[in-house]
Design a protein around this motif. Structure first.
Motif, short mmCIF file in Angstrom:
data_model
loop_
_atom_site.label_atom_id
_atom_site.label_comp_id
_atom_site.label_asym_id
_atom_site.label_seq_id
_atom_site.Cartn_x
_atom_site.Cartn_y
_atom_site.Cartn_z
N GLY A 20 -6.90 -9.66 -7.02
CA GLY A 20 -7.55 -8.91 -8.09
C GLY A 20 -7.25 -9.37 -9.51
O GLY A 20 -7.54 -8.64 -10.47
N ILE A 21 -6.72 -10.58 -9.67
CA ILE A 21 -6.33 -11.03 -11.01
C ILE A 21 -7.55 -11.20 -11.91
O ILE A 21 -7.54 -10.78 -13.07
N LEU A 22 -8.62 -11.80 -11.39
CA LEU A 22 -9.82 -11.99 -12.21
C LEU A 22 -10.45 -10.65 -12.57
O LEU A 22 -10.90 -10.44 -13.70
N VAL A 23 -10.47 -9.72 -11.61
CA VAL A 23 -11.02 -8.39 -11.88
C VAL A 23 -10.21 -7.71 -12.98
O VAL A 23 -10.78 -7.11 -13.91
N ALA A 24 -8.89 -7.80 -12.90
CA ALA A 24 -8.04 -7.18 -13.91
C ALA A 24 -8.29 -7.79 -15.29
O ALA A 24 -8.43 -7.06 -16.29
N GLN A 25 -8.37 -9.12 -15.35
CA GLN A 25 -8.61 -9.78 -16.63
C GLN A 25 -9.97 -9.39 -17.19
O GLN A 25 -10.12 -9.17 -18.40
N GLY A 35 -14.65 -6.50 -7.54
CA GLY A 35 -14.32 -7.56 -6.60
C GLY A 35 -14.49 -7.11 -5.17
O GLY A 35 -14.42 -5.92 -4.87
N LEU A 36 -14.73 -8.07 -4.29
CA LEU A 36 -14.77 -7.77 -2.86
C LEU A 36 -13.93 -8.78 -2.12
O LEU A 36 -13.76 -9.92 -2.54
N ASP A 37 -13.38 -8.35 -1.01
CA ASP A 37 -12.67 -9.24 -0.11
C ASP A 37 -12.78 -8.66 1.29
O ASP A 37 -12.92 -7.45 1.46
N THR A 38 -12.75 -9.53 2.29
CA THR A 38 -12.84 -9.07 3.68
C THR A 38 -11.46 -8.92 4.31
O THR A 38 -11.36 -8.55 5.48
N SER A 39 -10.40 -9.20 3.54
CA SER A 39 -9.03 -9.07 4.04
C SER A 39 -8.44 -7.74 3.58
O SER A 39 -8.31 -7.49 2.38
N ALA A 40 -8.06 -6.89 4.54
CA ALA A 40 -7.48 -5.60 4.20
C ALA A 40 -6.17 -5.75 3.43
O ALA A 40 -5.90 -5.00 2.49
N SER A 41 -5.36 -6.75 3.80
CA SER A 41 -4.08 -6.95 3.11
C SER A 41 -4.30 -7.40 1.67
O SER A 41 -3.57 -6.99 0.76
N MET A 42 -5.31 -8.24 1.45
CA MET A 42 -5.62 -8.67 0.09
C MET A 42 -6.08 -7.49 -0.76
O MET A 42 -5.66 -7.33 -1.91
N ILE A 43 -6.94 -6.66 -0.21
CA ILE A 43 -7.43 -5.50 -0.97
C ILE A 43 -6.29 -4.53 -1.25
O ILE A 43 -6.18 -3.99 -2.36
N GLU A 44 -5.42 -4.33 -0.29
CA GLU A 44 -4.27 -3.45 -0.52
C GLU A 44 -3.40 -4.00 -1.65
O GLU A 44 -2.98 -3.26 -2.55
N SER A 46 -4.35 -6.12 -4.03
CA SER A 46 -5.08 -6.12 -5.31
C SER A 46 -5.14 -4.72 -5.90
O SER A 46 -5.05 -4.55 -7.13
N ARG A 47 -5.26 -3.70 -5.06
CA ARG A 47 -5.26 -2.33 -5.58
C ARG A 47 -3.91 -1.96 -6.17
O ARG A 47 -3.84 -1.28 -7.20
N ASP A 48 -2.84 -2.42 -5.53
CA ASP A 48 -1.51 -2.20 -6.09
C ASP A 48 -1.39 -2.88 -7.45
O ASP A 48 -0.82 -2.31 -8.40
N TYR A 49 -1.92 -4.10 -7.53
CA TYR A 49 -1.85 -4.84 -8.79
C TYR A 49 -2.67 -4.14 -9.88
O TYR A 49 -2.21 -3.99 -11.02
N LEU A 50 -3.87 -3.68 -9.54
CA LEU A 50 -4.70 -3.00 -10.52
C LEU A 50 -4.03 -1.72 -11.01
O LEU A 50 -4.08 -1.40 -12.21
N ARG A 51 -3.41 -0.99 -10.10
CA ARG A 51 -2.68 0.23 -10.52
C ARG A 51 -1.57 -0.13 -11.51
O ARG A 51 -1.35 0.59 -12.49
N SER A 52 -0.87 -1.25 -11.25
CA SER A 52 0.22 -1.66 -12.15
C SER A 52 -0.30 -2.03 -13.53
O SER A 52 0.47 -2.02 -14.50
N GLN A 53 -1.60 -2.35 -13.62
CA GLN A 53 -2.22 -2.71 -14.89
C GLN A 53 -3.02 -1.54 -15.48
O GLN A 53 -3.78 -1.71 -16.44
N ASN A 54 -2.86 -0.35 -14.87
CA ASN A 54 -3.58 0.86 -15.32
C ASN A 54 -5.09 0.69 -15.24
O ASN A 54 -5.84 1.11 -16.14
N ILE A 55 -5.54 0.04 -14.16
CA ILE A 55 -6.96 -0.18 -13.92
C ILE A 55 -7.34 0.52 -12.62
O ILE A 55 -6.56 0.53 -11.66
#
Length: 221
Positions: A20-25, A35-44, A46-55
């Motif tokens: 989710g780095i591009l989405v956050a930027q 953003g979309l991804d077919t990997s559950a671990s990637m989405i999990e 990326s959501r953690d990362y977005l939360r850390s960025q207040n997104i």
């Protein structure tokens, strides 16, 4: 990629959004990007990362291009960073992506360059191939998209691969880029230097060769 999309890009989709780095930027720049991804671990992750960025973590979705088409979604810009090489039927996938683009919309993608560099790391990452310019143009050419530009990026990476190919051809490359994620002081300093190089130099010029190919195409209005 966001700079290529432009200031007034409209609605943006990051296919294969990873962590989710591009989405956050994009969100920080005020862009309408998901953003979309077919990997559950990637989405999990990326959501953690977005939360850390207040997104809003719902800006990334566990879904497919096909499902977005069924939902009637459409976008003004679609970005795919190192995605196409993971798709066995790349031509068919590009036609699906084309369906999601609004008339006048733009596809921006990157792929690993040069078939001669295909090695153990590519296999580990699930790459079906590394692209030559002609191969990439041929795949995108099966769509109705108009190719506007194609060029190399990551000149330093190309130099390193050329040296290793000729001097150390038997070296295992599966962990070649672990330094990107290392917490050691040296590797963190190296990452800062490389980041500065790419932002200040290579993002402003067109190297004659590189380890990555970037392609820009547009859908007929």
């Amino acid at each position: 990629m966001l700079d290529i999309a432009g200031k007034n890009a409209g609605r943006i989709l990051d296919v294969g959004c990873g962590f989710g780095i591009l989405v956050a930027q994009g969100q920080k720049r005020g862009k309408d990007i998901i953003g979309l991804d077919t990997s559950a671990s990637m989405i999990e992750g990326s959501r953690d990362y977005l939360r850390s960025q207040n997104i809003d973590p719902e800006k990334v979705q566990l879904t497919t291009v096909e499902q977005l088409i069924e939902q009637g979604e459409s976008f003004d810009v679609i970005i795919m960073i190192d995605v196409l090489e993971h798709i066995e039927d790349a031509k068919g996938f590009l036609k699906l992506v084309e369906t999601l683009l609004n008339p006048g919309g733009r596809l921006i993608l990157s792929v690993p360059a040069h078939a001669k560099y295909y090695d153990s790391r590519d296999k580990m990452l699930g790459h079906f191939l590394r692209y030559e310019k002609d191969t990439l143009l041929a795949d995108v050419g099966t769509t109705q998209l108009n190719i506007k530009d194609v060029y190399y990026w990551n000149f330093l990476g190309w130099i390193e691969r050329e040296i290793r190919l000729h001097l150390f051809p038997k070296v295992d490359t599966s962990d070649q880029y672990e330094f990107r994620y290392s917490r050691s002081i040296f590797n963190q300093a190296l990452n800062r230097v490389l980041r500065a190089y790419f932002f200040l130099i290579e993002n402003r010029i067109r190297p004659f060769n590189g380890l990555t190919l970037i392609l820009i195409a547009e859908k007929t209005k």
